[in-house]
Design a protein around this motif. Structure first.
Motif, PDB file in Angstrom:
ATOM      1  N   GLY A 175       0.791  -1.230   0.000  1.00 17.96           N
ATOM      2  CA  GLY A 175       0.000   0.000   0.000  1.00 17.96           C
ATOM      3  C   GLY A 175       0.819   1.274   0.000  1.00 17.96           C
ATOM      4  O   GLY A 175       0.276   2.372   0.212  1.00 17.96           O
ATOM      5  N   TYR A 176       2.099   1.179  -0.220  1.00 17.30           N
ATOM      6  CA  TYR A 176       2.960   2.366  -0.212  1.00 17.30           C
ATOM      7  C   TYR A 176       2.903   3.078  -1.569  1.00 17.30           C
ATOM      8  O   TYR A 176       2.336   2.554  -2.539  1.00 17.30           O
ATOM      9  N   ILE A 177       3.490   4.264  -1.621  1.00 18.61           N
ATOM     10  CA  ILE A 177       3.511   5.071  -2.854  1.00 18.61           C
ATOM     11  C   ILE A 177       4.194   4.292  -3.976  1.00 18.61           C
ATOM     12  O   ILE A 177       5.274   3.716  -3.761  1.00 18.61           O
ATOM     13  N   LYS A 178       3.590   4.282  -5.131  1.00 22.10           N
ATOM     14  CA  LYS A 178       4.243   3.668  -6.315  1.00 22.10           C
ATOM     15  C   LYS A 178       4.451   4.773  -7.359  1.00 22.10           C
ATOM     16  O   LYS A 178       3.547   5.577  -7.587  1.00 22.10           O
ATOM     17  N   ASP A 179       5.616   4.805  -7.940  1.00 20.48           N
ATOM     18  CA  ASP A 179       5.855   5.728  -9.057  1.00 20.48           C
ATOM     19  C   ASP A 179       6.825   5.071 -10.039  1.00 20.48           C
ATOM     20  O   ASP A 179       7.098   3.871  -9.920  1.00 20.48           O
ATOM     21  N   HIS A 180       7.358   5.834 -10.977  1.00 19.06           N
ATOM     22  CA  HIS A 180       8.178   5.209 -12.021  1.00 19.06           C
ATOM     23  C   HIS A 180       9.521   4.704 -11.493  1.00 19.06           C
ATOM     24  O   HIS A 180      10.252   4.025 -12.205  1.00 19.06           O
TER      25      HIS A 180
ATOM     26  N   PHE B 123       7.464  -7.142  19.709  1.00 12.59           N
ATOM     27  CA  PHE B 123       8.116  -7.385  18.418  1.00 12.59           C
ATOM     28  C   PHE B 123       7.753  -8.780  17.902  1.00 12.59           C
ATOM     29  O   PHE B 123       7.388  -8.953  16.736  1.00 12.59           O
ATOM     30  N   ALA B 124       7.847  -9.776  18.779  1.00 11.93           N
ATOM     31  CA  ALA B 124       7.591 -11.164  18.359  1.00 11.93           C
ATOM     32  C   ALA B 124       6.142 -11.345  17.900  1.00 11.93           C
ATOM     33  O   ALA B 124       5.877 -11.977  16.877  1.00 11.93           O
ATOM     34  N   LYS B 125       5.199 -10.783  18.657  1.00 10.03           N
ATOM     35  CA  LYS B 125       3.781 -11.114  18.445  1.00 10.03           C
ATOM     36  C   LYS B 125       3.071 -10.200  17.447  1.00 10.03           C
ATOM     37  O   LYS B 125       1.996 -10.542  16.958  1.00 10.03           O
ATOM     38  N   HIS B 126       3.659  -9.039  17.163  1.00 11.06           N
ATOM     39  CA  HIS B 126       2.935  -8.034  16.382  1.00 11.06           C
ATOM     40  C   HIS B 126       2.687  -8.487  14.944  1.00 11.06           C
ATOM     41  O   HIS B 126       3.590  -9.006  14.281  1.00 11.06           O
ATOM     42  N   GLU B 127       1.458  -8.292  14.474  1.00 12.23           N
ATOM     43  CA  GLU B 127       1.143  -8.511  13.057  1.00 12.23           C
ATOM     44  C   GLU B 127       1.556  -7.233  12.344  1.00 12.23           C
ATOM     45  O   GLU B 127       0.776  -6.293  12.211  1.00 12.23           O
ATOM     46  N   SER B 128       2.785  -7.198  11.844  1.00 11.10           N
ATOM     47  CA  SER B 128       3.394  -5.947  11.415  1.00 11.10           C
ATOM     48  C   SER B 128       2.978  -5.551   9.996  1.00 11.10           C
ATOM     49  O   SER B 128       3.158  -6.325   9.056  1.00 11.10           O
ATOM     50  N   LEU B 129       2.481  -4.330   9.866  1.00  6.95           N
ATOM     51  CA  LEU B 129       2.199  -3.777   8.537  1.00  6.95           C
ATOM     52  C   LEU B 129       3.368  -2.926   8.042  1.00  6.95           C
ATOM     53  O   LEU B 129       3.421  -2.557   6.870  1.00  6.95           O
ATOM     54  N   SER B 130       4.280  -2.603   8.950  1.00  9.50           N
ATOM     55  CA  SER B 130       5.497  -1.861   8.588  1.00  9.50           C
ATOM     56  C   SER B 130       6.397  -1.806   9.817  1.00  9.50           C
ATOM     57  O   SER B 130       5.938  -2.046  10.947  1.00  9.50           O
ATOM     58  N   VAL B 131       7.645  -1.459   9.607  1.00  7.75           N
ATOM     59  CA  VAL B 131       8.552  -1.231  10.737  1.00  7.75           C
ATOM     60  C   VAL B 131       7.996  -0.089  11.586  1.00  7.75           C
ATOM     61  O   VAL B 131       8.003  -0.149  12.824  1.00  7.75           O
TER      62      VAL B 131
END
Ligand SMILES: O=c1[nH]c(=O)c2[nH]c(=O)[nH]c2[nH]1
Length: 287
Positions: free
Chosen positions: A162-167, A215-223
């Motif tokens: 879901g991050y920015i996409k460009d060329h 840290f171990a348990k988190h369902e991480s969507l990003s750092v």
């Protein structure tokens, strides 16, 4: 007329290394500290005239680090830093401010025959406990505590989409990746910290344990999201801290293309890379 004048200045000793063995009847404790001490005061003429009458030699500061390590009963790096600052400020009235930074290196007790051995240790990892303590002459201690070099890695429950996409985008989205980082954290305290007997070690252990579990348990969507959650959980774990600064570099592990050898690679074989790495930092405070 002079064309220059002295602005901010301070001086001291860095990388003063100390190993302290504390001998109890039935066991020894081992500390390894790296200390920095920096003093500020009226050092004008030292710089402009070479007048050393107000210079406490950095060599003497080094010796003071050893002396206070021996004489103070400090059981934490924070108490040691306070004792060192006290020693200098009470004897050198022209010093207006002292700062002490201590890193404590991790030594673990060896286990022999299934039991902790009383007098033998193993260097743990690159992790260090840290503190920075500052006091103005006649003022209160300001204490920051932390940890650094805590290298952790999770093999799933980490995505980045879901991050920015460009060329210039080449990074593929992923809902399953390795997440490795070397946690640096620094927290400030509420006023409780100035109460005699405040347990800095127990507080650090609680914060560290909380961060590691999150840290171990988190369902991480990003750092970024995991970093924030670790900071928020640390604030929830103890009301003695006021804010947490966190630095979590994204230590990338690159998936190797095994198709060249006719193999699939379902997040199995990676190459770890140190450079370049993502840098994610934030300070988390109470809402
Ligand atoms: O968790 C991440 N945050 C980012 O900001 C970022 N940028 C990137 O290339 N990968 C990642 N991963």
């Amino acid at each position: 007329m002079a064309i220059a004048k002295l602005a901010d200045n301070r001086y001291g000793k860095s990388l003063v290394r100390i190993v302290r063995v504390t001998k109890h009847e039935d066991h020894h404790d081992l500390d390894e500290w790296t200390v920095q001490i920096l003093l500020t005061g009226d050092m004008e003429t030292a710089h402009t005239e070479g007048d050393n009458s107000k210079i406490l030699p950095t060599d003497t500061m080094k010796n003071t680090c050893y002396f206070v390590a021996s004489e103070s009963k400090a059981t934490s790096i924070e108490e040691y830093a306070k004792a060192l600052i006290d020693y200098v400020l009470t004897r050198q009235s022209h010093i207006t401010s002292a700062e002490v930074i201590v890193k404590s290196h991790l030594w673990k007790r060896l286990t022999v025959d299934g039991k902790p051995y009383p007098t033998a240790f193993m260097r743990g990892s690159e992790e260090v406990a840290t503190t920075r303590v500052v006091r103005q002459q006649g003022g209160e201690f300001e204490v920051v505590s932390g940890l650094d070099g805590l290298f952790v890695l999770k093999t799933t429950q980490s995505s980045f989409v879901g991050y920015i996409k460009d060329h210039l985008t080449t990074l593929p989205e992923t809902t399953d990746r390795l997440f490795g980082t070397v946690v640096k954290a620094e927290w400030t305290y509420t006023d409780d910290v100035n109460i005699a007997g405040f347990d800095f070690n127990a507080t650090r252990e609680l914060i560290r344990e909380t961060m590691v579990q999150t840290f171990a348990k988190h369902e991480s969507l990003s750092v970024q999201q995991t970093l924030f959650q670790m900071g928020e959980d640390a604030l929830a774990a103890t009301d003695t801290i006021e804010s947490v600064y966190m630095l979590m570099p994204n230590k990338h592990n690159l998936l190797i293309d095994l198709k060249r050898f006719g193999l699939e690679n379902p997040n199995h074989i990676f190459v770890p890379t140190d450079e370049p790495h993502g840098t994610i930092e934030a300070t988390i405070v109470r809402a």
